[in-house]
Design an enzyme around this catalytic site. Structure first.
Site, PDB file in Angstrom:
ATOM      1  CE1 TYR A  68      13.242 -31.452  -5.123  1.00 57.15           C
ATOM      2  CE2 TYR A  68      11.927 -30.286  -6.752  1.00 57.15           C
ATOM      3  CZ  TYR A  68      12.749 -30.275  -5.643  1.00 57.15           C
ATOM      4  OH  TYR A  68      13.071 -29.065  -5.061  1.00 57.15           O
ATOM      5  CG  PHE A 213       8.018 -25.334   3.792  1.00 58.86           C
ATOM      6  CD1 PHE A 213       6.975 -26.161   3.429  1.00 58.86           C
ATOM      7  CD2 PHE A 213       8.170 -25.040   5.135  1.00 58.86           C
ATOM      8  CE1 PHE A 213       6.100 -26.673   4.377  1.00 58.86           C
ATOM      9  CE2 PHE A 213       7.303 -25.537   6.097  1.00 58.86           C
ATOM     10  CZ  PHE A 213       6.267 -26.362   5.704  1.00 58.86           C
ATOM     11  N   PRO A 214       7.018 -22.132   0.926  1.00 69.53           N
ATOM     12  CG  PRO A 214       5.887 -21.501  -1.026  1.00 69.53           C
ATOM     13  CD  PRO A 214       6.711 -22.613  -0.433  1.00 69.53           C
ATOM     14  CG  LEU A 221      -1.285 -21.838   8.861  1.00 67.74           C
ATOM     15  CD1 LEU A 221      -1.413 -22.692   7.615  1.00 67.74           C
ATOM     16  CD2 LEU A 221      -1.213 -20.364   8.477  1.00 67.74           C
TER      17      LEU A 221
END
Length: 289
Positions: A68, A213-214, A221
């Site tokens: 990262y 990516f929960p 949505l």
């Protein structure tokens, strides 16, 4: 919207990750870096505020990786939080090399994994990594050699617990013949349930399942969509409902929603207090069925 008090984070319950007890609602530090998970954050000060606020809200499980940035996320964690508060568990990973923004390449040669572990120890300023995860199994290197290196690092005291990422049930069991596996991190959310068999296996075996990516996204949505309807009835946001569903899905579930914004962090941490009815849970379950 459900309030973002420390109690809300803690209300999500706990899980015993090996000998470490963590609250199940954690924080994923990938989004603290630059665009494409490459380079420094756009707002360095805000990145530090996010990490410090997460701990204030009761988060005691932070997930990161050497890739990262690369390295940026680990460095930010140390800058913001070291010396670390008692009980804070930091998980990191190795096994993906970076060649540019959005570019990821499996690299599982034992000597490389060892080097990355040593460098993560230095960047995080710790003597032992709480949870060291193989970011991907490198298809070009015998899996047994990669698992064996993780076992060696554990025996040497450089890592406390070992985890895997993006693996099948068969791969989990192959690894467990070599080294104890404390966690598995696969893509999983309300929309994408391809890892369902792995979730079931982890639940049965008591292995922590970390869904990356929960939070559901996209058309799911929409204001008139099923998640929004449940959110309105529950007095919560769609992000909170997405996380609450995961927390209810399995007792071994450890969601790690990531953000580079304190406001979004506080919203996510409120998910611990969202209580879904059986009917709401089942209705959401059908989305990915």
């Amino acid at each position: 919207m459900t309030t973002h008090t420390p109690h809300a984070t803690l209300a999500g319950g706990t899980f015993k990750l090996g000998d470490l007890v963590v609250h199940r609602l954690g924080y994923g530090a990938m989004q603290l870096t630059g665009k494409g998970v490459w380079g420094p954050p756009r707002d360095h000060a805000e990145a530090l505020r996010v990490l410090r606020r997460a701990v204030e809200l009761g988060v005691d499980f932070i997930d990161t990786a050497d890739s990262y940035g690369p390295y940026v996320s680990e460095e930010l964690i140390a800058e913001a939080l070291h010396p670390y508060p008692a009980g804070l568990v930091i998980a990191t990973k190795a096994g993906l090399a970076r060649t540019g923004p959005g570019e990821w390449h499996p690299l599982g040669r034992p000597e490389y994994l060892r080097q990355e572990c040593e460098m993560s120890l230095r960047r995080l300023k710790v003597d032992r990594i709480d949870l060291f995860q193989l970011h991907r199994i490198d298809p070009q290197v015998p899996a047994g050699e990669q698992f064996g290196l993780l076992r060696d690092l554990q025996k040497e005291g450089k890592v406390r617990h070992v985890g895997l990422s993006e693996v099948s049930v068969a791969e989990i069991e192959a690894a467990r013949k070599v080294v104890p596996i404390a966690s598995v991190q696969n893509l999983y959310n309300l929309q994408n349930r391809k890892a369902e068999a792995v979730v079931e296996h982890c639940d049965k075996e008591g292995i922590g399942f970390i869904p990356w990516f929960p939070i559901a996204s996209g058309r799911l949505l929409d204001p008139d969509g099923p998640v929004a309807k449940v959110a309105k009835a529950a007095g919560a946001t769609t992000a909170q409902v997405s996380l609450a569903w995961l927390l209810r899905r399995s007792k071994t579930m450890l969601p790690i929603p990531g953000t580079s914004s304190v406001a979004h962090l506080e919203e996510n941490c409120g998910a611990g207090k969202v209580e879904l009815s059986e009917a709401q849970y089942e209705a959401l379950k059908k989305i990915g069925g």
